[in-house]
Scaffold this active site. Structure first.
Site, PDB file in Angstrom:
ATOM      1  N   GLU A 191     -15.824   9.738  -1.218  1.00 19.98           N
ATOM      2  CA  GLU A 191     -15.556   9.124  -2.718  1.00 19.98           C
ATOM      3  C   GLU A 191     -16.426   9.539  -3.662  1.00 19.98           C
ATOM      4  O   GLU A 191     -16.980   8.747  -4.219  1.00 19.98           O
ATOM      5  CB  GLU A 191     -15.313   7.610  -2.356  1.00 19.98           C
ATOM      6  CG  GLU A 191     -14.715   6.791  -3.672  1.00 19.98           C
ATOM      7  CD  GLU A 191     -14.235   5.397  -3.465  1.00 19.98           C
ATOM      8  OE1 GLU A 191     -13.939   5.161  -2.194  1.00 19.98           O
ATOM      9  OE2 GLU A 191     -14.079   4.756  -4.407  1.00 19.98           O
ATOM     10  N   HIS A 205      -4.005  -9.109   1.915  1.00 17.62           N
ATOM     11  CA  HIS A 205      -4.558  -7.944   0.847  1.00 17.62           C
ATOM     12  C   HIS A 205      -3.544  -7.493   0.219  1.00 17.62           C
ATOM     13  O   HIS A 205      -3.589  -7.211  -0.990  1.00 17.62           O
ATOM     14  CB  HIS A 205      -5.305  -6.908   2.025  1.00 17.62           C
ATOM     15  CG  HIS A 205      -5.613  -5.816   1.294  1.00 17.62           C
ATOM     16  ND1 HIS A 205      -6.910  -5.805   0.401  1.00 17.62           N
ATOM     17  CD2 HIS A 205      -5.217  -4.451   1.244  1.00 17.62           C
ATOM     18  CE1 HIS A 205      -6.976  -4.460  -0.290  1.00 17.62           C
ATOM     19  NE2 HIS A 205      -6.241  -3.701   0.365  1.00 17.62           N
ATOM     20  N   GLU A 240       0.895  -1.026   0.092  1.00 15.18           N
ATOM     21  CA  GLU A 240       0.141   0.117  -0.002  1.00 15.18           C
ATOM     22  C   GLU A 240       0.685   1.211   0.133  1.00 15.18           C
ATOM     23  O   GLU A 240       0.677   2.335  -0.616  1.00 15.18           O
ATOM     24  CB  GLU A 240      -0.902   0.205   1.127  1.00 15.18           C
ATOM     25  CG  GLU A 240      -2.174  -1.007   1.024  1.00 15.18           C
ATOM     26  CD  GLU A 240      -3.319  -0.585   0.482  1.00 15.18           C
ATOM     27  OE1 GLU A 240      -3.301   0.405  -0.405  1.00 15.18           O
ATOM     28  OE2 GLU A 240      -4.428  -1.376   0.497  1.00 15.18           O
TER      29      GLU A 240
END
Lengths: 365, 365
Positions: B239, B267, B187
């Site tokens: 968003e 993830h 990330e």
């Protein structure tokens, strides 16, 4: 004649439409508010309401070019549960609801709360429309409070999520069972008691027309009741202070519902008892005796219960109250009437005094 | 040296503190932010994190006069479920958490998401603090997105709920397993790829220091990564548009996680593959080949997977994508890099092209 009023919440403001036969025009209202025709929309309803209204509403929305799908839950408070929410979300996913989709509550307070929390949490929030079909829902459908229950406490898991609009077709009320009608009117009377002495008197004077479902009386009463709710919510959307006055009768009321097992006492019945309790408490705090006598007289006139059934356990009621949301930092916050049409938020009510009121509510009659 | 940065969100703005040993001073940070000492607060953590940090954090908060209680869930994605949320709420009720209480996430992204949704929904919202203990959580702990999973889709039931502050003690990262370290850095690299070419180069040049948990490199990398996240979120909290760029690699990534069964692929690993896929897609859309080669080279340098295991079913991956939130009104929205450090939101990517990329990701190496 359609009555319309606005809940003023800045960019989250929305209208409430009240009138007979509005569901005939449901498609036009959806269009007016820019509901997406490209994305599917979900109607959440219950087994009772579905029988009468799901097909016509679905048909009319389809005719208008929308893509309605539906999820029907069992009628009753037990459907306000996380497990049911998960099932509704399964339907959302299978039907392909996306961020531009809308969730529609077609039903009473339980459906509004459940569907509203689905709308608040599905994809972290989609649009929401309230189509109430009970009198009680004139209260719950305004103000954006949505939630499900936890086995230990009512409405404890939820959100503030305002609808796009509320569409209140009073024709749907004509088929309500008498007990539900009376219980629903309990919240209408509450709106008078907390805010508007004149409206309280009007309610008492029109008890027979209201319980008899006279269309004109119903429309006026709902318009006034929604108006009080809208005025309060506009000033305090997230219940930092003022909004708490809407909880008149709810501290004892919620506890009774919890102790009875959800559903035995109707919500409106439980808070009628709770409002009589709050009036008793008020008198004990030094306010005029009249507050109690008038409050109790009105609820009796509507055929609503004004006493706690004697077999309810006082300790259990007190414990249930401790779990209620109206406790802040260990202090007991209580909504207490100071005259008819006016209440105060009293933050220093002792648990002993409340216990005393609960005992009196179980004994006197 | 403590590094501090602010997520600018008007009245919901909050600081992120990053540094070694910050948990020693956890009480002081809570005090500084006015966390209630009169109401109990809940620490949500998982079985792994609890072993090392629950006792010291609890002790320090008690020493400072707070009333911490805790709820420990099983480590792993499976705890992001409505049933677990209900259990955490049971603890809230039993411990008497009220509206002035705070819920604290002590752990990685799963704990942040779960505890955050508890904070967002308990009593319709209480205060929330993030204490991330993984590298991956530098992403999830900033920006207020909280959620649990549904059996059919990840993160589909949730809310936007901003924390009061984020307390990032980099000492907690030193005990992370190597595989988790690398997955977490995925990330961080993403934040470079979408926003900052220079930071991307820095990441590649410092791959060994970062995977080796060099404290100074970690602090700088997290500071920069959180900074990108904060900048994006500040411009688009809910968003509506820009924030979607944070989903680079997540369309394929989420689908892989769903198909693998939550937890088989970490993830960070899944989105590393997804980012390589997005880079391939970019080249197919006419952007320079370099986007793919550089992207893939970086992830290889960090020891992260860059291909889909061949036994994953392509149809299942595509179906999982259809359930993802990144579809609006049937169109496929895709985050596509246009150069290193820059991406675009492409709303017209055909499913066939994505399928082609998935097939290539399964074959090439």
């Amino acid at each position: 004649m359609i009555k319309e009023l606005t809940v003023n919440l800045g960019e989250r403001s929305y209208p409430i439409y009240i009138g007979q036969g509005l569901l005939e025009e449901v498609g036009a209202y959806f269009e007016k508010h820019g509901i997406s025709k490209a994305s599917p929309l979900l109607i959440v309803t219950d087994s009772h309401v579905a029988e009468r209204y799901l097909q016509p509403v679905t048909d009319r929305l389809k005719e208008a070019g929308f893509q309605p799908v539906s999820h029907t839950v069992q009628a009753g408070e037990k459907s306000k549960a996380l497990s049911v929410l998960e099932e509704v979300v399964t339907t959302c996913l299978e039907a392909g609801l996306d961020r531009k989709s809308t969730v529609v509550a077609l039903g009473g307070g339980v459906i509004g709360d459940l569907a509203g929390f689905v709308a608040a949490s599905y994809m972290r929030g989609v649009r929401f429309i309230q189509i109430p079909t009970t009198i009680l829902a004139h209260d719950s459908s305004v103000g954006g409070k949505v939630a499900v229950n936890h086995p230990l406490a009512k409405n404890i898991i939820g959100a503030f999520h305002q609808p796009e609009f509320v569409l209140y077709d009073t024709s749907t009320l004509l088929s309500l069972p008498d007990r539900e009608v009376r219980a629903g009117l309990s919240e209408m009377i509450k709106h008078g008691l907390i805010w508007d002495a004149e409206f309280t008197t009007w309610c008492e004077d029109n008890a027979d027309r209201l319980t008899g479902l006279d269309p004109e009386a119903l429309q006026y009463g709902l318009y006034k009741g929604c108006g009080v709710k809208a005025a309060v919510v506009s000033q305090d959307e997230r219940e930092n202070d003022l909004r708490a006055i809407l909880n008149l009768g709810h501290t004892i009321g919620h506890a009774l519902e919890a102790v009875a097992g959800y559903g035995e006492l109707l919500h409106g019945e439980a808070i009628a008892i709770g409002m009589v309790g709050a009036a008793m408490l008020s008198v004990q705090l030094g306010n005029p005796e009249e507050i109690h006598t008038v409050t109790e007289r009105i609820f009796r006139k509507f055929g609503l219960p004004v006493r706690i059934p004697a077999h309810y356990d006082t300790d259990a009621i007190m414990t249930a109250m401790m779990h209620d949301k109206k406790f802040k930092e260990g202090q007991m916050v209580y909504i207490v009437p100071t005259e008819i049409g006016k209440v105060e938020i009293n933050k220093n009510v002792s648990a002993a005094l409340v216990r005393d009121v609960v005992e009196r509510l179980k004994q006197e009659d």
